[in-house]
Write a protein that holds these residues in place. Structure first.
Motif, PDB file in Angstrom:
ATOM      1  N   HIS A 470       0.801  -1.218   0.000  1.00 29.44           N
ATOM      2  CA  HIS A 470       0.000   0.000   0.000  1.00 29.44           C
ATOM      3  C   HIS A 470       0.837   1.273   0.000  1.00 29.44           C
ATOM      4  O   HIS A 470       0.271   2.368  -0.001  1.00 29.44           O
ATOM      5  N   ALA A 471       2.158   1.152   0.040  1.00 31.48           N
ATOM      6  CA  ALA A 471       2.996   2.352  -0.020  1.00 31.48           C
ATOM      7  C   ALA A 471       2.944   2.933  -1.427  1.00 31.48           C
ATOM      8  O   ALA A 471       2.772   2.206  -2.410  1.00 31.48           O
ATOM      9  N   ALA A 472       3.096   4.244  -1.515  1.00 31.97           N
ATOM     10  CA  ALA A 472       3.028   4.912  -2.823  1.00 31.97           C
ATOM     11  C   ALA A 472       4.214   4.487  -3.672  1.00 31.97           C
ATOM     12  O   ALA A 472       5.346   4.401  -3.173  1.00 31.97           O
ATOM     13  N   PRO A 473       4.001   4.186  -4.971  1.00 38.14           N
ATOM     14  CA  PRO A 473       5.106   3.780  -5.841  1.00 38.14           C
ATOM     15  C   PRO A 473       6.117   4.904  -6.028  1.00 38.14           C
ATOM     16  O   PRO A 473       5.755   6.068  -6.180  1.00 38.14           O
ATOM     17  N   LEU A 474       7.371   4.528  -6.035  1.00 38.83           N
ATOM     18  CA  LEU A 474       8.454   5.508  -6.110  1.00 38.83           C
ATOM     19  C   LEU A 474       8.690   5.939  -7.548  1.00 38.83           C
ATOM     20  O   LEU A 474       8.573   5.155  -8.480  1.00 38.83           O
ATOM     21  N   VAL A 475       9.016   7.205  -7.729  1.00 38.37           N
ATOM     22  CA  VAL A 475       9.289   7.762  -9.055  1.00 38.37           C
ATOM     23  C   VAL A 475      10.768   8.087  -9.218  1.00 38.37           C
ATOM     24  O   VAL A 475      11.378   7.772 -10.235  1.00 38.37           O
ATOM     25  N   LYS A 476      11.359   8.680  -8.180  1.00 40.55           N
ATOM     26  CA  LYS A 476      12.720   9.189  -8.310  1.00 40.55           C
ATOM     27  C   LYS A 476      13.319   9.349  -6.924  1.00 40.55           C
ATOM     28  O   LYS A 476      12.619   9.701  -5.959  1.00 40.55           O
ATOM     29  N   VAL A 477      14.617   9.071  -6.796  1.00 47.95           N
ATOM     30  CA  VAL A 477      15.357   9.265  -5.546  1.00 47.95           C
ATOM     31  C   VAL A 477      16.606  10.070  -5.860  1.00 47.95           C
ATOM     32  O   VAL A 477      17.280   9.804  -6.866  1.00 47.95           O
ATOM     33  N   THR A 478      16.943  11.029  -5.011  1.00 49.90           N
ATOM     34  CA  THR A 478      18.141  11.840  -5.224  1.00 49.90           C
ATOM     35  C   THR A 478      18.802  12.149  -3.892  1.00 49.90           C
ATOM     36  O   THR A 478      18.130  12.233  -2.860  1.00 49.90           O
ATOM     37  N   ILE A 479      20.120  12.292  -3.933  1.00 52.86           N
ATOM     38  CA  ILE A 479      20.856  12.752  -2.748  1.00 52.86           C
ATOM     39  C   ILE A 479      21.468  14.123  -3.013  1.00 52.86           C
ATOM     40  O   ILE A 479      22.331  14.587  -2.269  1.00 52.86           O
ATOM     41  N   VAL A 480      21.020  14.769  -4.105  1.00 49.67           N
ATOM     42  CA  VAL A 480      21.426  16.150  -4.370  1.00 49.67           C
ATOM     43  C   VAL A 480      20.582  17.059  -3.476  1.00 49.67           C
ATOM     44  O   VAL A 480      19.351  16.968  -3.494  1.00 49.67           O
TER      45      VAL A 480
END
Length: 655
Positions: A470-480
């Motif tokens: 049920h968690a929202a699907p991920l689109v993008k991850v950044t460490i900037v």
């Protein structure tokens, strides 16, 4: 050819407009000139004592005129004017009626005695006369400060009475007049329902108002009454004002537009007077529409803030508005439309049937409506063929119409900054990141140790959200770093109207997974999870105290939608219940935290692989997660829906 150009140029040069102040200036110049040339000082020479006594004893004086008891104007005999010493003192301004000399004699009594002695000794025959003259120029200088103060007072009075640029609303004698801007046949409202994208449900309701104004007989023939008012309620930026303008444009009737703050003035009684004048004008131009934007400025509930006392100007204005809305007849065909995003603070008397008969909720746009809004706002933008409007509408859940307009403008600015000839799809995605996450700060100094911690924190979010149904699907991850966050993860929440307990718990678990990853990998936790802790605490508190999703508290809510609880000084529950609530909130969070640690422990190798990839690339996308974890077992393709979204369904970032 040049002659024609010259003639054209001369025609274009407009003569200066006549100003009545020119007359004042000309009169003043003439007056000063008269005083200056009539003073005699230009045609007269000042005599010393010896020169005066010489002329007196020689018998050349015809007349002595003593002016204001301090100056003697001396007139010379006509035969004596032929003498050489008098000839050289003549000026071009001299005439027979003007004195040739003047003499400052000092004390008048001594001067008269001296003249009598000289007259008897030398047998002189001159005349002695006296005259009192007023020098207006000197008088003006004496009274100049008073003249200046009077002129300043007249200037401000003229400004307040319409001489300034304030217009009708700023005039001292028409301060109680309405400030409403009128749109009629001379200044038509060009907005129509075609210019309002989305808002299909709201447009259907206001369409009836247009029909009422266009053909009232259709409804009154059956005994129905035309509604007096409609209240547009909804979050900021959803298009309430635009919808009201479209109603005016479609109906083609006079449209009075003003803000709730336009009724407020520093003078007592002005607000009520402006309300009366507004409705009087509307009745004269019936059928018509009155649109009051931000009505909560004057429509707040009465009696809640007793500090201001009983004679509160805002309450007087509200009372007059209530009287006018309930007082004018329904046959006048005047409809009041108001807009607010704070309907909970409005007075109950204002909301009752017979005043605002209809409350039209203008909600945030859903998927289909966002696509329509995008199509409206991209019209003036030069688009590249790779722009996918459908994808952009999916990427912007929770965006209002104003947010989408800002997004399109931001994308155009980003493309222009990069020197592009058209706006590409990536520019829109960058604009989404810019609005949601903030501006990138690549020059921010971060140590390798901190960067590694951030990478595992964000990888923890991504891993847990990928594994939870049920968690929202991920689109993008950044460490900037962006804005105030050192790293961020973008999710695409499902658009739904109701949320179940399992969905909230999965979201909390994914949110706590960043902190859990730090604990699992380094056996230490940092302060970087403040935003996560704030979010899960708010969710757990809502589960227990608002939505009734806790077994120990039961089916009870302590939420007050009317807003009355804001003015209570006591909690709606006992101290014992407060302890239970605190314990349950803490327990829910702790269970999800341990659950997050368990999920990450089971997928530790994939977590490390993802974090290392994140350290290498700094930005990873959904396809990178599919490479590491494989396809999500419960992945659901996004469906186009016309269901209205909840305020919780927004594009979220995890810091």
């Amino acid at each position: 050819m040049s002659q024609n150009k010259k003639n054209t140029t001369n025609k274009n040069i407009k003569p200066p407009k006549f100003n009545f102040y020119w007359v004042y200036g000309i009169v003043l110049v003439l007056f000063i000139g008269y005083q200056f040339f009539n003073s005699g000082s230009l045609s007269s020479k000042n005599l010393s004592q010896n020169e005066f006594e010489t002329i007196l004893t020689e018998g050349d004086i015809d007349k002595i005129l003593i002016v204001n008891r301090d100056i003697a104007n001396i007139f010379i005999k006509s035969d004596a004017l032929e003498k050489e010493k008098h000839k050289k003192n003549k000026t071009s301004l001299y005439s027979i009626n003007t004195p040739m000399y003047y003499y400052n004699f000092g004390d008048l009594q001594n001067f008269e005695k001296e003249l009598n002695i000289k007259k008897s000794e030398n047998n002189l025959d001159f005349d002695l006369k006296y005259e009192e003259k007023t020098n207006f120029l000197e008088q003006i200088f004496i009274y100049l400060p008073f003249i200046f103060l009077i002129g300043l007072w007249i200037y401000f009075m003229r400004r307040m009475s319409g001489g300034g640029a304030g217009g009708g609303g700023g005039q001292i004698f028409s301060i109680g007049k309405s400030k409403a801007k009128l749109f009629d046949q001379d200044q038509k409202v060009k907005t129509s329902f075609k210019d309002v994208a989305g808002l299909e449900g709201a447009k259907e309701e206001v369409q009836e108002i247009v029909d009422f104004l266009k053909s009232p007989d259709k409804y009154t023939a059956l005994g129905g009454k035309i509604p007096k008012g409609a209240l547009l309620v909804g979050p900021p930026g959803t298009g309430k004002t635009l919808l009201a303008k479209a109603v005016a444009g479609e109906a083609g009737v006079p449209f009075f537009s003003l803000s709730g703050s336009d009724f407020v003035e520093m003078f007592v009684g002005v607000g009520a007077s402006r309300v009366r004048d507004l409705f009087k004008q509307a009745q004269q131009k019936s059928p018509s529409i009155i649109f009051i934007d931000e009505i909560d400025a004057i429509g707040r509930s009465r009696g809640k803030s007793n500090i201001t006392g009983g004679n509160d100007e805002r309450e007087n204005t509200l009372n007059q508005l209530l009287t006018e809305m309930d007082g004018f007849g329904t046959d006048t065909n005047v409809i009041v439309i108001a807009a607010t995003n704070r309907a909970d603070v409005l007075d109950k008397a204002l909301m009752r049937a017979g005043r605002f008969d209809r409350q039209i909720y203008v909600d945030l746009p859903d998927l289909k409506e966002r696509e329509q809004i995008f199509k409206v706002h991209i019209k003036p933008i030069k688009l590249h063929k790779d722009v996918d409007i459908s994808f952009l509408s999916q990427q912007t859940p929770g965006f209002s119409g104003a947010d989408i307009a800002n997004l399109c403008n931001e994308a155009a600015l980003i493309a222009a900054r990069k020197g592009k000839k058209a706006v590409h799809h990536q520019d829109f995605l960058d604009a989404v990141d810019r609005i949601v996450g903030g501006l990138e700060k690549k020059n921010k100094i971060i140590s390798p140790k901190e960067k590694k911690t951030i990478a595992f924190h964000e990888a923890g979010h991504a891993t847990a959200s990928w594994m939870l149904e049920h968690a929202a699907p991920l689109v993008k991850v950044t460490i900037v770093p962006r804005g105030q966050s050192l790293g961020a993860a973008w999710y695409l929440p499902e658009e739904r109207q109701i949320v179940q307990a399992e969905q909230m718990l999965d979201e909390m678990c994914a949110t706590l997974a960043g902190r859990a990853a730090e604990k699992l990998m380094f056996d230490k936790i940092s302060t970087g999870a403040l935003n996560d802790l704030e979010k899960v605490t708010r969710q757990a508190k809502a589960m227990v105290t608002v939505y009734g999703l806790n077994d120990k508290i039961g089916n009870i809510t302590y939420y007050d939608s009317s807003g009355q609880s804001d003015y209570n000084f006591t909690k709606p529950y006992s101290e014992e219940t407060a302890q239970v609530i605190d314990k349950e909130i803490s327990q829910i969070i702790e269970i999800q935290y341990q659950r997050a640690i368990q999920i990450l422990s089971d997928n530790k190798d994939k977590l490390i692989t993802l974090a290392e990839l994140l350290l290498e690339k700094e930005v990873i996308f959904k396809k990178d997660l599919e490479t590491i974890f494989g396809k999500r077992a419960f992945e659901v393709e996004p469906k186009e829906t016309t269901t209205e979204t909840n305020s919780e369904n927004s594009l979220e970032t995890e810091e």
